[in-house]
Design a protein around this motif. Structure first.
Motif, mmCIF file in Angstrom:
data_model
loop_
_atom_site.group_PDB
_atom_site.id
_atom_site.type_symbol
_atom_site.label_atom_id
_atom_site.label_comp_id
_atom_site.label_asym_id
_atom_site.label_seq_id
_atom_site.Cartn_x
_atom_site.Cartn_y
_atom_site.Cartn_z
ATOM 1 N N LEU A 23 -1.146 0.071 9.717
ATOM 2 C CA LEU A 23 -1.630 -0.706 9.167
ATOM 3 C C LEU A 23 -1.646 -1.440 7.844
ATOM 4 N N ASP A 24 -0.335 -1.535 7.227
ATOM 5 C CA ASP A 24 -0.145 -1.743 6.032
ATOM 6 C C ASP A 24 1.400 -1.593 5.899
ATOM 7 N N ARG A 25 2.273 -2.581 5.569
ATOM 8 C CA ARG A 25 3.453 -1.802 5.125
ATOM 9 C C ARG A 25 4.591 -2.720 4.254
ATOM 10 N N LEU A 26 4.366 -1.684 2.967
ATOM 11 C CA LEU A 26 5.199 -2.125 1.558
ATOM 12 C C LEU A 26 6.745 -2.592 1.565
ATOM 13 N N GLU A 27 7.548 -2.925 1.490
ATOM 14 C CA GLU A 27 9.128 -3.579 2.220
ATOM 15 C C GLU A 27 9.253 -3.745 0.825
ATOM 16 N N GLU A 28 9.006 -4.496 -0.040
ATOM 17 C CA GLU A 28 9.148 -4.658 -1.661
ATOM 18 C C GLU A 28 8.687 -3.805 -2.182
ATOM 19 N N PRO A 29 9.085 -3.066 -3.546
ATOM 20 C CA PRO A 29 8.603 -2.078 -4.646
ATOM 21 C C PRO A 29 7.454 -2.547 -5.895
ATOM 22 N N VAL A 30 6.707 -2.115 -5.143
ATOM 23 C CA VAL A 30 5.786 -2.748 -6.372
ATOM 24 C C VAL A 30 5.156 -0.978 -7.191
ATOM 25 N N GLU A 31 4.887 -1.769 -8.510
ATOM 26 C CA GLU A 31 4.258 -0.736 -9.015
ATOM 27 C C GLU A 31 3.979 -0.265 -9.571
ATOM 28 N N PHE A 32 3.033 0.912 -9.682
ATOM 29 C CA PHE A 32 2.054 1.239 -10.235
ATOM 30 C C PHE A 32 1.561 2.567 -11.336
ATOM 31 N N LEU A 33 0.469 2.069 -12.287
ATOM 32 C CA LEU A 33 0.733 3.062 -13.221
ATOM 33 C C LEU A 33 0.457 4.279 -13.164
ATOM 34 N N VAL A 34 0.884 5.662 -12.676
ATOM 35 C CA VAL A 34 0.510 6.437 -12.600
ATOM 36 C C VAL A 34 -0.603 7.715 -13.995
ATOM 37 N N GLY A 35 -1.310 8.453 -13.556
ATOM 38 C CA GLY A 35 -2.778 9.084 -14.859
ATOM 39 C C GLY A 35 -4.123 7.467 -15.261
ATOM 40 N N GLY A 36 -3.359 6.392 -14.383
ATOM 41 C CA GLY A 36 -4.612 5.391 -14.932
ATOM 42 C C GLY A 36 -5.249 4.830 -13.329
ATOM 43 N N THR A 37 -5.907 3.537 -12.864
ATOM 44 C CA THR A 37 -6.230 3.302 -11.832
ATOM 45 C C THR A 37 -5.907 2.791 -10.895
ATOM 46 N N ASP A 38 -4.364 2.700 -10.945
ATOM 47 C CA ASP A 38 -4.135 2.092 -9.921
ATOM 48 C C ASP A 38 -3.820 2.714 -8.225
ATOM 49 N N LEU A 39 -3.875 4.380 -8.324
ATOM 50 C CA LEU A 39 -3.260 4.738 -7.401
ATOM 51 C C LEU A 39 -4.305 6.229 -6.640
ATOM 52 N N LEU A 40 -4.670 5.951 -5.679
ATOM 53 C CA LEU A 40 -5.662 7.445 -5.013
ATOM 54 C C LEU A 40 -5.407 8.174 -6.314
ATOM 55 N N ALA A 41 -6.692 9.584 -6.743
ATOM 56 C CA ALA A 41 -6.062 10.835 -7.638
ATOM 57 C C ALA A 41 -4.402 11.798 -6.099
ATOM 58 N N LYS A 42 -5.390 11.195 -5.035
ATOM 59 C CA LYS A 42 -4.963 12.417 -3.716
ATOM 60 C C LYS A 42 -3.015 12.251 -3.794
ATOM 61 N N ILE A 43 -2.905 10.944 -4.245
ATOM 62 C CA ILE A 43 -1.233 9.918 -4.470
ATOM 63 C C ILE A 43 -0.682 10.790 -5.109
ATOM 64 N N GLU A 44 -1.783 10.466 -6.554
ATOM 65 C CA GLU A 44 -0.970 10.734 -7.490
ATOM 66 C C GLU A 44 -0.759 12.466 -7.756
ATOM 67 N N ASP A 45 -2.005 13.383 -7.044
ATOM 68 C CA ASP A 45 -1.090 14.376 -7.705
ATOM 69 C C ASP A 45 -0.449 15.358 -7.068
ATOM 70 N N ALA A 46 0.631 14.063 -5.359
ATOM 71 C CA ALA A 46 1.957 14.904 -4.392
ATOM 72 C C ALA A 46 2.942 13.792 -5.113
ATOM 73 N N LEU A 47 2.158 12.948 -6.050
ATOM 74 C CA LEU A 47 3.575 12.069 -6.344
ATOM 75 C C LEU A 47 4.425 13.316 -8.282
ATOM 76 N N GLN A 48 3.279 13.890 -8.437
ATOM 77 C CA GLN A 48 3.652 15.188 -8.841
ATOM 78 C C GLN A 48 5.421 15.473 -9.320
ATOM 79 N N GLY A 49 5.910 15.411 -10.068
ATOM 80 C CA GLY A 49 7.237 16.314 -10.163
ATOM 81 C C GLY A 49 8.285 15.236 -9.384
ATOM 82 N N HIS A 50 8.233 14.512 -8.761
ATOM 83 C CA HIS A 50 9.023 14.046 -7.890
ATOM 84 C C HIS A 50 9.413 12.622 -8.825
#
Length: 165
Positions: A23-50
């Protein structure tokens, strides 16, 4: 640096539905703020500690992603209230003045799905609503958020933007 709230992550990804269709491919890195409104909660939770270089495979049910498809957000409107240069696939912020659906939410992004000589069908659902998703993420970089970024709550990245339901 490990990912924590109020940091910025640079991500690349491949997004597929459960049948494996890309459905989508992002090949060049894009920045997102963790703890804001940029990412879905499930993605933020999974990213913690990585940290940079880590890869994650996530399965997101509709309720963890863009919600269930809501037929109440599909409206048939008179063609005359839309601009002449209207095309299928265009998005509109709210319905135009003169729209007949008075109970339609005004702060929703609508996609023009069909155009007829006298009517236009608009859909206020996110294009990925009702779809379970598979997301293969790569963390390309992690950094501290600036005070300004944290204060805004977003870097302005729209893909996972959490809108009004």
């Amino acid at each position: 640096m490990e990912i924590t709230p109020n940091c910025v992550v640079a991500l690349t990804w491949t997004l597929k539905d459960t049948l494996g269709e890309e459905l989508d491919r992002l090949e060049e890195p894009v920045e997102f703020l963790v703890g804001g409104t940029d990412l879905l909660a499930k993605i933020e939770d999974a990213l913690q500690g990585h940290e940079a270089g880590d890869r994650l495979d996530l399965h997101l049910e509709p309720e963890d992603a863009f919600g269930d498809y809501d037929e109440q957000l599909v409206f048939l409107e008179p063609r005359a209230v839309f601009p002449a240069e209207l095309e299928e696939g265009m998005t509109l912020e709210g319905l135009p003045p003169g729209a007949s659906s008075q109970d339609a939410p005004r702060d929703v992004l609508y996609t023009v799905t069909e155009i007829y000589p006298d009517h236009v069908v608009v859909d206020g659902n996110h294009p990925l609503a009702g779809i379970a998703l598979r997301l293969h993420l790569k963390v390309d970089a992690v950094r501290e958020a600036t005070e300004e970024e944290a204060g805004r709550g977003t870097l302005g990245t729209g893909f996972f933007r959490i809108g009004e339901a």
